[in-house]
Design a protein around this motif. Structure first.
Motif, PDB file in Angstrom:
ATOM      1  N   ARG A  24       0.836  -1.194   0.000  1.00 55.20           N
ATOM      2  CA  ARG A  24       0.000   0.000   0.000  1.00 55.20           C
ATOM      3  C   ARG A  24       0.868   1.241   0.000  1.00 55.20           C
ATOM      4  O   ARG A  24       1.835   1.354   0.726  1.00 55.20           O
ATOM      5  N   GLU A 160     -10.875   2.781   0.223  1.00 55.84           N
ATOM      6  CA  GLU A 160     -10.386   3.263   1.518  1.00 55.84           C
ATOM      7  C   GLU A 160      -9.005   3.899   1.374  1.00 55.84           C
ATOM      8  O   GLU A 160      -8.699   4.913   2.007  1.00 55.84           O
ATOM      9  N   GLU A 161      -8.170   3.313   0.529  1.00 50.50           N
ATOM     10  CA  GLU A 161      -6.832   3.854   0.310  1.00 50.50           C
ATOM     11  C   GLU A 161      -6.901   5.249  -0.300  1.00 50.50           C
ATOM     12  O   GLU A 161      -6.162   6.154   0.107  1.00 50.50           O
ATOM     13  N   HIS A 164      -7.873   7.712   2.296  1.00 47.42           N
ATOM     14  CA  HIS A 164      -6.753   7.980   3.202  1.00 47.42           C
ATOM     15  C   HIS A 164      -5.786   8.989   2.584  1.00 47.42           C
ATOM     16  O   HIS A 164      -5.315   9.908   3.269  1.00 47.42           O
ATOM     17  N   TYR A 165      -5.486   8.829   1.303  1.00 46.09           N
ATOM     18  CA  TYR A 165      -4.604   9.785   0.624  1.00 46.09           C
ATOM     19  C   TYR A 165      -5.208  11.192   0.646  1.00 46.09           C
ATOM     20  O   TYR A 165      -4.489  12.185   0.821  1.00 46.09           O
ATOM     21  N   GLN A 167      -7.221  12.408   2.884  1.00 47.28           N
ATOM     22  CA  GLN A 167      -7.084  12.928   4.240  1.00 47.28           C
ATOM     23  C   GLN A 167      -5.679  13.476   4.471  1.00 47.28           C
ATOM     24  O   GLN A 167      -5.502  14.539   5.069  1.00 47.28           O
ATOM     25  N   LEU A 168      -4.683  12.750   3.985  1.00 45.88           N
ATOM     26  CA  LEU A 168      -3.303  13.223   4.102  1.00 45.88           C
ATOM     27  C   LEU A 168      -3.111  14.529   3.334  1.00 45.88           C
ATOM     28  O   LEU A 168      -2.415  15.438   3.795  1.00 45.88           O
ATOM     29  N   TYR A 183       0.572  12.572  -2.567  1.00 41.35           N
ATOM     30  CA  TYR A 183      -0.731  12.222  -2.000  1.00 41.35           C
ATOM     31  C   TYR A 183      -1.830  12.284  -3.056  1.00 41.35           C
ATOM     32  O   TYR A 183      -2.703  11.412  -3.122  1.00 41.35           O
TER      33      TYR A 183
END
Length: 258
Positions: A24, A160-161, A164-165, A167-168, A183
């Protein structure tokens, strides 16, 4: 369910989950070899199989069985060696084998290619032009149903991945532009991968199968098959690293050119 399928169910998830977690991120194929090396050392795996020849590792680290083509290895040499080993097989004792395909296949196209053999797992990658997308190993015993289910699960993970990116990215307002670009690129690629797997894409490029020599040779004769590499020295399936060549690569194995 036969013995080797029960063995796979017990042993494959742990190794597969480790690889999935390690892969990931924004950097994928370019770190593939390094990741495999870390897994090999920390898991103290058994038996080494070089891409071009058999070779033992340092006994203090344990032996690692490598099946396929190492990065930078010659694909034509590997294909010929696999063909020679398949020709030399005799008797009716079933063995595991790594099957590499000439193209990326969808779940439905796997059925005729892998008929007559037992399936252990498949390898998939979303072939986005110029992008180093994740190499995914999917546990599957029945085609196409198990492959479809595994693709659905991978699509959910990729969604989901991507989140997450993002959010970063939202938290990186004061970070350098190249960090934010990583990101953003990760989110875009993960979204594309999620969409492809959700649509049950033509993404499968290899499989691990179990069959007698005659059935393996039948698979090798099918037009979708590039190579069938019998694994006569396999001791433990969970202590084997598979490195099937990608369909678009014809000479040397390695990361996709971006």
């Amino acid at each position: 369910m036969n013995y080797f399928q029960r063995l796979d169910q017990r042993l494959l998830p742990a190794a597969g989950n480790v690889l999935a977690r390690l892969f990931r991120g924004a950097v994928r194929l370019r770190v593939f070899t390094a990741v495999i090396a870390v897994v090999a050392v920390t898991a103290t795996l058994l038996v080494v199989h070089g891409a071009q020849q058999h070779q033992r590792s340092d006994p203090s680290l344990g032996d690692v069985l490598r099946v396929g083509v190492d990065e930078g290895g010659s694909i034509p040499v590997y294909v010929q060696r696999a063909a020679d080993e398949l020709t030399a097989l005799s008797g009716d004792q079933s063995v595991y084998a790594l099957v590499s395909f000439t193209a990326y296949l969808g779940p439905d196209r796997l059925t005729p290619v892998l008929s007559g053999v037992a399936l252990s797992s498949v390898f998939a990658r979303v072939p986005l032009p110029g992008e180093q997308t994740e190499l995914v190993r999917l546990g599957a015993y029945d085609v196409p149903s198990d492959v479809v289910k595994a693709m659905d699960a991978t699509a959910a993970r990729k969604t989901e991945e991507a989140a997450h990116y993002r959010q970063l990215l939202d938290k990186a307002a004061n970070q350098p532009g190249d960090v934010r670009a990583v990101y953003l690129d990760g989110a875009i690629i993960a979204d594309k991968e999620a969409t492809a797997y959700r649509e049950h894409c033509s993404c499968v490029y290899a499989a691990v199968i179990y069959a007698a020599p005659a059935a393996l040779r039948a698979v090798a004769a099918r037009p979708e098959t590039r190579a069938v590499d019998p694994i006569t020295d396999l001791r433990r399936l969970d202590r084997t690293v598979f490195l099937p060549p990608l369909p678009e690569q014809t000479q040397l194995a390695g990361p996709v050119a971006s």
